[in-house]
Scaffold this motif. Sequence first.
Motif, PDB file in Angstrom:
ATOM      1  N   LEU A  46      31.374  35.515  43.777  1.00  0.00           N
ATOM      2  CA  LEU A  46      31.821  35.458  42.388  1.00  0.00           C
ATOM      3  C   LEU A  46      30.653  35.334  41.421  1.00  0.00           C
ATOM      4  CD1 LEU A  46      34.868  33.133  43.084  1.00  0.00           C
ATOM      5  CD2 LEU A  46      34.976  35.539  42.409  1.00  0.00           C
ATOM      6  N   VAL A  49      30.812  36.418  37.645  1.00  0.00           N
ATOM      7  CA  VAL A  49      32.185  36.693  37.186  1.00  0.00           C
ATOM      8  C   VAL A  49      32.627  35.582  36.240  1.00  0.00           C
ATOM      9  CG1 VAL A  49      34.595  37.019  37.884  1.00  0.00           C
ATOM     10  CG2 VAL A  49      32.747  37.864  39.353  1.00  0.00           C
ATOM     11  N   GLU A  50      33.026  35.973  35.041  1.00  0.00           N
ATOM     12  CA  GLU A  50      33.511  34.987  34.071  1.00  0.00           C
ATOM     13  C   GLU A  50      34.898  34.476  34.493  1.00  0.00           C
ATOM     14  OE1 GLU A  50      32.179  33.669  31.150  1.00  0.00           O
ATOM     15  OE2 GLU A  50      30.338  34.561  31.955  1.00  0.00           O
ATOM     16  N   PRO A  51      35.207  33.211  34.271  1.00  0.00           N
ATOM     17  CA  PRO A  51      36.551  32.726  34.577  1.00  0.00           C
ATOM     18  C   PRO A  51      37.557  33.155  33.512  1.00  0.00           C
ATOM     19  CG  PRO A  51      35.248  30.967  33.623  1.00  0.00           C
ATOM     20  CD  PRO A  51      34.332  32.156  33.732  1.00  0.00           C
ATOM     21  N   THR A  52      38.819  33.271  33.895  1.00  0.00           N
ATOM     22  CA  THR A  52      39.907  33.517  32.944  1.00  0.00           C
ATOM     23  C   THR A  52      40.807  32.295  32.973  1.00  0.00           C
ATOM     24  OG1 THR A  52      39.869  35.892  33.380  1.00  0.00           O
ATOM     25  CG2 THR A  52      41.880  35.018  32.391  1.00  0.00           C
ATOM     26  N   PHE A  53      40.753  31.507  31.919  1.00  0.00           N
ATOM     27  CA  PHE A  53      41.594  30.308  31.910  1.00  0.00           C
ATOM     28  C   PHE A  53      42.959  30.590  31.314  1.00  0.00           C
ATOM     29  CE2 PHE A  53      37.372  28.441  32.314  1.00  0.00           C
ATOM     30  CZ  PHE A  53      37.603  27.576  33.378  1.00  0.00           C
TER      31      PHE A  53
ATOM     32  N   GLN B 380      39.832  30.586  38.887  1.00  0.00           N
ATOM     33  CA  GLN B 380      39.894  31.204  37.552  1.00  0.00           C
ATOM     34  C   GLN B 380      39.004  32.448  37.479  1.00  0.00           C
ATOM     35  OE1 GLN B 380      42.265  30.125  35.926  1.00  0.00           O
ATOM     36  NE2 GLN B 380      42.290  27.928  35.537  1.00  0.00           N
ATOM     37  N   GLN B 381      37.925  32.468  38.287  1.00  0.00           N
ATOM     38  CA  GLN B 381      37.110  33.696  38.351  1.00  0.00           C
ATOM     39  C   GLN B 381      37.877  34.805  39.079  1.00  0.00           C
ATOM     40  OE1 GLN B 381      33.777  31.426  40.137  1.00  0.00           O
ATOM     41  NE2 GLN B 381      32.458  32.529  38.696  1.00  0.00           N
ATOM     42  N   ILE B 382      38.606  34.427  40.138  1.00  0.00           N
ATOM     43  CA  ILE B 382      39.408  35.415  40.858  1.00  0.00           C
ATOM     44  C   ILE B 382      40.498  35.966  39.947  1.00  0.00           C
ATOM     45  CG2 ILE B 382      41.131  35.617  42.715  1.00  0.00           C
ATOM     46  CD1 ILE B 382      39.197  33.831  44.356  1.00  0.00           C
ATOM     47  N   ARG B 383      40.956  35.118  39.063  1.00  0.00           N
ATOM     48  CA  ARG B 383      41.934  35.561  38.070  1.00  0.00           C
ATOM     49  C   ARG B 383      41.361  36.731  37.250  1.00  0.00           C
ATOM     50  NH1 ARG B 383      45.219  31.190  34.347  1.00  0.00           N
ATOM     51  NH2 ARG B 383      47.018  32.522  34.100  1.00  0.00           N
ATOM     52  N   THR B 384      40.093  36.633  36.911  1.00  0.00           N
ATOM     53  CA  THR B 384      39.436  37.725  36.194  1.00  0.00           C
ATOM     54  C   THR B 384      39.452  39.000  37.031  1.00  0.00           C
ATOM     55  OG1 THR B 384      37.995  36.112  35.132  1.00  0.00           O
ATOM     56  CG2 THR B 384      37.277  38.424  35.059  1.00  0.00           C
ATOM     57  N   LEU B 385      39.126  38.872  38.330  1.00  0.00           N
ATOM     58  CA  LEU B 385      39.080  40.052  39.206  1.00  0.00           C
ATOM     59  C   LEU B 385      40.454  40.703  39.322  1.00  0.00           C
ATOM     60  CD1 LEU B 385      36.793  38.770  42.140  1.00  0.00           C
ATOM     61  CD2 LEU B 385      36.136  40.090  40.108  1.00  0.00           C
TER      62      LEU B 385
END
Lengths: 100, 496
Positions: A46, A49-53, B380-385
């Motif tokens: 990862l 890779v930016e997180p998506t909160f 949360q990074q995997i969420r981006t992927l």
Amino acid sequence: MTLSEKDVRDIATYTRIGLTDEEVVTMTRDLNDIIANLEPITQYDLEGVEPTFHPIAGLVNVMREDVPQPGFTQEEALANSESTEDGAFRIPTILGGGDN
Amino acid sequence: MVNEFVAMSVAQITSGIKSKDFSAREVVESSMRAIEALDDSIHAFLQTTPEMAFEAADRIDEKVARGEELPLLAGVPAAFKDNMNQLGTRTTCGSKMLANYESAFTATCVSKMVDAGVLPLGKLNMDEFAFGSSTETSYFGRTFNPWDLERVPGGSSGGSAAAIAAGLATLTLGSDTGGSIRQPASFCGVVGMKPTYGVVSRYGVVAFGSSLDQVGPFGKSVEDVAYALNALKGRDPLDCTSQHIETDFLANLGQGVEGMPIGVVPEFMEAEGLTDEVKSAMAKAVEALAEMGAEIIEVSLPNAHASLSAYYVIGPCEAFSNLSRFDSVRYGNRVPSTELGDQYEKSRADGFGSEAKRRIMLGSYLLSSGVYDKYYYPAQQIRTLITQDYRKAYEKVDAIILPSSPRTAFKFGEVSDPMSMYLSDIFTISLNIAGNGGLSQPIALGSETGLPIGAQIVGPQFKDENTLRVAAALERYFGVSTLAPIVQGKSKEVRA
């Protein structure tokens, strides 16, 4: 990473959930089983890779106009409590001592 | 006693009322009789609200008498999942914790439906705090699948799906955090839609996973669900994540799929636990789309297989945070003690069921120092992927078709360990992670089990009209969902 029964007791204390000794045993087994299944997460590359909160990008906080609006009455706010007194929530002693 | 309005669509009910073929009052009477006759067997409802339904009916009937314009859903019998606050009802979330909780206000989704003229029949059973896929964890007892009373209706919105399948209501609302609308819709053979996150306000719906939760409708047909979505959509000042939505979800239901690029995901068809009957029904649905002129394109969601683990990090962490409010002081179950800390522990131990305790404790652990970096942040990074996977796929296609669930409804107690239960959401969860909308619709009865199989149509964020358009085309091909045999008095047996 495996949780011990002591770890589980600590989490129970922190989350304010009283568990019996038997419940500690099954909870330890269940949590370890679930955590073992989360392993795929630790195996990803990862890097960068930016997180998506949150699923919607670009949300901004919304403020309403600062004008008074009707809200709960005191009675409504207290209606679902099992113990109230003089218009307040009544709770048992926090610091120890006292008779209630 | 069969509800004589049970076979009618939303459009037929509203037009029948408008043209005075029948009154809204008659619709309530008939619905209440049906609930009385069947709900002992199904247990979809936790409470009924006949007074509120009759009051709403009288308002509609007066409007008809005065020749006034009627609202969109005038006279449609509806019911709400019991995690939705509605003044004048208890909101229990299927939990002992809230067994006596009287709603202090009304959720926006409920008030929008009521403002649109529905007749509110009552509140529907669910897994405790929406934690589950079978409605077996409700403190108030399980709900029975109208297609086979030995089987679960799915969950967590099991009552909402079962009520439609048994003809007890025309529209119901559920909430979907990881599949809780789409999986029970699939198990009960009805249409259930989780719109894109942000289409419907979450205000007044008891929070589970705030970045994942979305409210959506159940109905017998795609059109009925689109009607409900038109009433539900839009910006609510009380939920800052709700969005302005101008779309008319009824507008392009008839357009068909001619020339429309629709995605299939080959790797999903190799998923663990996917049964042969679901696989072959899905193949037929894809063939049907091709036959109707859709361009079927293979797309890949290479990171989707990590969505289950990402979900079981993000969901419990948000649930842990949300459920900390149940402190026995302001509301909720209270076991009195002479010391506050002790009262918290006893009240929460007594008020929460085992799945709720598991998720709260798991979330607490995953957010703890050190563990956060190992699981929560990477999730949360995997969420981006996963979001990027979908985005790439939607560069090529307007919608994707996948199974709703790997199998048809299972028997009570058949899936007992938590991890196997979690696997039943394997095809639905990635949408909550990415925030896209999706819908489950019945496409066949299983060749092995004879039980409903659902196909899931999913679309890009805020393109829910694509999803509905594809679903409407498939529905024209396969036919509108049939009610469960129990409605015709053909049930195998009545529960003991």
